[in-house]
Design a protein around this motif. Sequence first.
Motif, PDB file in Angstrom:
ATOM      1  N   LEU A  69       0.832  -1.201   0.000  1.00 56.17           N
ATOM      2  CA  LEU A  69       0.000   0.000   0.000  1.00 56.17           C
ATOM      3  C   LEU A  69       0.870   1.256   0.000  1.00 56.17           C
ATOM      4  O   LEU A  69       0.570   2.240  -0.703  1.00 56.17           O
ATOM      5  CB  LEU A  69      -0.932  -0.001   1.207  1.00 56.17           C
ATOM      6  CG  LEU A  69      -2.012  -1.098   1.229  1.00 56.17           C
ATOM      7  CD1 LEU A  69      -2.776  -1.050   2.547  1.00 56.17           C
ATOM      8  CD2 LEU A  69      -2.972  -0.959   0.049  1.00 56.17           C
ATOM      9  N   ALA A  70       1.959   1.235   0.765  1.00 54.95           N
ATOM     10  CA  ALA A  70       2.887   2.369   0.767  1.00 54.95           C
ATOM     11  C   ALA A  70       3.543   2.521  -0.603  1.00 54.95           C
ATOM     12  O   ALA A  70       3.789   3.642  -1.068  1.00 54.95           O
ATOM     13  CB  ALA A  70       3.944   2.184   1.846  1.00 54.95           C
ATOM     14  N   PHE A  71       3.826   1.410  -1.254  1.00 60.50           N
ATOM     15  CA  PHE A  71       4.406   1.424  -2.596  1.00 60.50           C
ATOM     16  C   PHE A  71       3.469   2.119  -3.579  1.00 60.50           C
ATOM     17  O   PHE A  71       3.908   2.913  -4.420  1.00 60.50           O
ATOM     18  CB  PHE A  71       4.678  -0.021  -3.037  1.00 60.50           C
ATOM     19  CG  PHE A  71       5.235  -0.166  -4.414  1.00 60.50           C
ATOM     20  CD1 PHE A  71       6.558   0.131  -4.686  1.00 60.50           C
ATOM     21  CD2 PHE A  71       4.430  -0.606  -5.462  1.00 60.50           C
ATOM     22  CE1 PHE A  71       7.085  -0.009  -5.967  1.00 60.50           C
ATOM     23  CE2 PHE A  71       4.943  -0.747  -6.745  1.00 60.50           C
ATOM     24  CZ  PHE A  71       6.271  -0.450  -6.994  1.00 60.50           C
ATOM     25  N   ILE A  72       2.167   1.843  -3.487  1.00 54.30           N
ATOM     26  CA  ILE A  72       1.183   2.496  -4.344  1.00 54.30           C
ATOM     27  C   ILE A  72       1.227   4.007  -4.141  1.00 54.30           C
ATOM     28  O   ILE A  72       1.260   4.793  -5.091  1.00 54.30           O
ATOM     29  CB  ILE A  72      -0.236   1.967  -4.050  1.00 54.30           C
ATOM     30  CG1 ILE A  72      -0.381   0.517  -4.497  1.00 54.30           C
ATOM     31  CG2 ILE A  72      -1.293   2.843  -4.742  1.00 54.30           C
ATOM     32  CD1 ILE A  72      -1.703  -0.112  -4.101  1.00 54.30           C
ATOM     33  N   ILE A  73       1.235   4.429  -2.887  1.00 53.34           N
ATOM     34  CA  ILE A  73       1.245   5.858  -2.562  1.00 53.34           C
ATOM     35  C   ILE A  73       2.532   6.510  -3.056  1.00 53.34           C
ATOM     36  O   ILE A  73       2.518   7.624  -3.587  1.00 53.34           O
ATOM     37  CB  ILE A  73       1.083   6.063  -1.046  1.00 53.34           C
ATOM     38  CG1 ILE A  73      -0.309   5.596  -0.595  1.00 53.34           C
ATOM     39  CG2 ILE A  73       1.303   7.521  -0.660  1.00 53.34           C
ATOM     40  CD1 ILE A  73      -0.499   5.592   0.911  1.00 53.34           C
TER      41      ILE A  73
END
Length: 436
Positions: A69-73
């Motif tokens: 999820l952090a990678f997406i952001i």
Amino acid sequence: MYRLTSKLVIYRNIGENSILFNLSEIFKEFASGKYLKEDLITKIYVEINRLLDISTRYGFDKNLWHNYLAFIIAMNENPFALVSEKVGANEGTVNIFARGDFAIFKQLFDYDFSEIEKALDIDCFSVILNYKSIGKSEQIFNKSVSEKVQELSQAIEKAGDENQLYDIVTEFYKKYGVGKFGLNKAFRVSNDEKSDDILSPITSTGNMTLDDLIGYESQKQKLIENTEAFVEGRKANNVLLFGDAGTGKSTSIKAILNQYYSQGLRMIEVYKHEFKYLSQIISEIKNRNYKFIIYMDDLSFEEFEIEYKYLKAVIEGGLETKPDNVLIYATSNRRHLIRETWSDRSDISKDELHRSDTMQEKLSLVARFGVTIGFYRPAQQEYFNIVKGLARKYPEIKLSDEELCAEANKWELSHGGISGRTAQQFINHLAGISKC
């Protein structure tokens, strides 16, 4: 999960086939109660496999769901992120949508997978929430992205609500930027025909510094002065580093990247046969909030090659001016880049009446580089000083200075002569055979 992802606004363009959206569809099917257990489990395992693939590629550890999820952001180049990169939080209506999306991401971070695991008798989600990865060499995963994404992931875990998450993310964008240009130092022309991206990241660039290059102080200072002016938004010039092989030209440029990366400097490596992509590359980077050096290593042209014409047009002379956030740094063993023949120096030849015009056209390429820096083969004493300086970095090398110089002299006589590269190869040899 589907109810959450369907409400995303700014971060909606992550791809219909993304792991997040595919899992959302799976959870929607699960919630409907109309599913075949084995089929649903298979669909879940496909997405878990994709998640593990990303985690391996970027060296993620511990909570892989949070890291994803952090990678997406971190990687999603949406309008909000692009405005925030290298600047941080801004006033504007878009912040309403941003906070709404961050409230959704907070719920996704805290998502409870226990219900679906119990119903399907699986534990794959519990495993990825507490994952211990196998230690890997930095060369086989993208360390630059990995460290930043996991830093963001751990910060979001501590966020109490969407407002705190907003502060964390905008500060992250200000510190690192967004997407591949924000999280990577260097790039090359992509050879992936399936990808629409003209550039792909170089994941391992080395950690050399200018201090690693012993000597050449005036040359390094010229390079520093020009690069500092560039990253600070002042006028700067294209740079040509020319001179003998093995004297540190390429090392200097790589070290400059490491030194100024944190100030927004990025580098794109382009080879001669890729000059046809220069206009595309410049079009992609000209509106980004970074400073880009297009790096051309070992640049030279034979008499019959005409690629230099395209380079001249890009540097200066085309209808579209080169953007202020782009410079060209090149290295070459040739002072004038293009091999000259004796016929070039005659005004009269059987091929062309005004041969000197041709020669001037070729030599005018160098004039496009406002700064030219010469790197010349060191004298013997300078060579010995380089050897001694390099040897101090290896405590396992026990030779005295006199012994070092004597052995270094023998080495260069049989290994291509005096140069900084020869000195480094000699020290590598000593370090390899020495025992602590």
